[in-house]
Design a protein around this motif. Sequence first.
Motif, mmCIF file in Angstrom:
data_model
loop_
_atom_site.group_PDB
_atom_site.id
_atom_site.type_symbol
_atom_site.label_atom_id
_atom_site.label_comp_id
_atom_site.label_asym_id
_atom_site.label_seq_id
_atom_site.Cartn_x
_atom_site.Cartn_y
_atom_site.Cartn_z
ATOM 1 N N TYR A 6 -22.246 -16.765 55.405
ATOM 2 C CA TYR A 6 -22.270 -17.538 54.120
ATOM 3 C C TYR A 6 -23.813 -17.729 53.600
ATOM 4 O O TYR A 6 -24.596 -18.033 52.329
ATOM 5 N N GLU B 299 -15.074 -18.837 45.798
ATOM 6 C CA GLU B 299 -14.497 -19.776 46.772
ATOM 7 C C GLU B 299 -14.566 -21.289 47.071
ATOM 8 O O GLU B 299 -13.437 -21.862 47.675
ATOM 9 N N TYR C 155 -16.786 -20.439 55.934
ATOM 10 C CA TYR C 155 -18.534 -20.950 55.067
ATOM 11 C C TYR C 155 -19.231 -19.804 56.457
ATOM 12 O O TYR C 155 -19.852 -19.208 56.378
ATOM 13 N N LYS D 125 -18.450 -16.623 58.621
ATOM 14 C CA LYS D 125 -18.246 -15.574 57.453
ATOM 15 C C LYS D 125 -20.078 -14.901 57.290
ATOM 16 O O LYS D 125 -20.602 -13.924 56.606
ATOM 17 N N ARG E 295 -26.337 -15.929 52.041
ATOM 18 C CA ARG E 295 -26.192 -15.060 50.620
ATOM 19 C C ARG E 295 -26.025 -16.370 49.745
ATOM 20 O O ARG E 295 -25.780 -15.849 48.603
ATOM 21 N N ASP E 296 -25.981 -17.555 50.373
ATOM 22 C CA ASP E 296 -25.084 -18.805 49.309
ATOM 23 C C ASP E 296 -26.362 -19.470 48.731
ATOM 24 O O ASP E 296 -27.407 -18.895 49.015
ATOM 25 N N ARG F 244 -19.216 -14.553 44.432
ATOM 26 C CA ARG F 244 -17.926 -15.073 45.272
ATOM 27 C C ARG F 244 -17.920 -15.967 46.023
ATOM 28 O O ARG F 244 -16.814 -16.405 46.024
ATOM 29 N N ILE F 245 -19.131 -16.331 46.801
ATOM 30 C CA ILE F 245 -18.920 -17.863 47.612
ATOM 31 C C ILE F 245 -18.993 -19.335 47.024
ATOM 32 O O ILE F 245 -17.843 -19.760 47.497
ATOM 33 N N MET G 41 -22.024 -11.490 46.270
ATOM 34 C CA MET G 41 -21.164 -12.134 47.380
ATOM 35 C C MET G 41 -21.744 -13.297 46.555
ATOM 36 O O MET G 41 -21.228 -14.346 46.650
#
Length: 242
Positions: free
Chosen positions: A78, A116, A73, A76, A81-82, A112-113, A109
């Motif tokens: 993230y 994941e 996390y 990247k 974009r979370d 996708r987060i 994105m």
Amino acid sequence: MTRRTLDTTLAFLRALDRAASPQDVGTLLRQELSEYGVEHMLAGMIPSPGASAGRQYGHVLLDGMPPAWIKRYAAKGYIYRDATVRRLCFDQEPFTWSSAVERYADDPMAVRIMHEAADHGARAGLTIPLLTLDASLAACSVSGRHFDVPPDKVGTVQLIATYAAARLMLLRGSESVEVRLTDREREVLQWAADGKTAWETGEILAVSSKTVEHHLSTSRQKLRALNGVQAVANALRQGLIH
């Protein structure tokens, strides 16, 4: 929240007051919230955009997420974009992760987060927005593979998570500002802690509900709280109400 539920919750909050480390806080939270499927938790301040992975982690107060997920996390980037973090910027009430993803369903994105996160054991969760005494945005999230909180229990979970976050800030030494409330502000917060509405409190104190709401508003400002639950939690932590 009924008085009986509040008394049970207060007993847990007293246990949090004895926690000597973030690890102790995390253990207590898992035990108290296990019936809702809570396995993981994360609490911290929201870093400024563009912060490095190291600086991002420096804002974490409690890292109770799977290590492999936290590492990925941060590496990247993230956080920016979370969907849950993005929603924090405008939502002052607790929200489920699923509702956050729905809001950003058109962002591949963001979706996708969350997928994941589910792959790492955090399939569903609840995020509680917070405000520190220096007006910094913060949050506490609880999650798990089979996480589910009944609607009538969200307020209790919110109070527990908010108080836990305040304890974590104290352990770090970032929440030491003394707050002074008027007697009336203390009264309306005490009745709010007992589950009374503004109208009910007004009837008890023989004042208008508008007057009660005014005192609740000023107490929230003094306690740097986003909402009534955080105000109650902050007041309880500082011994202003009981």
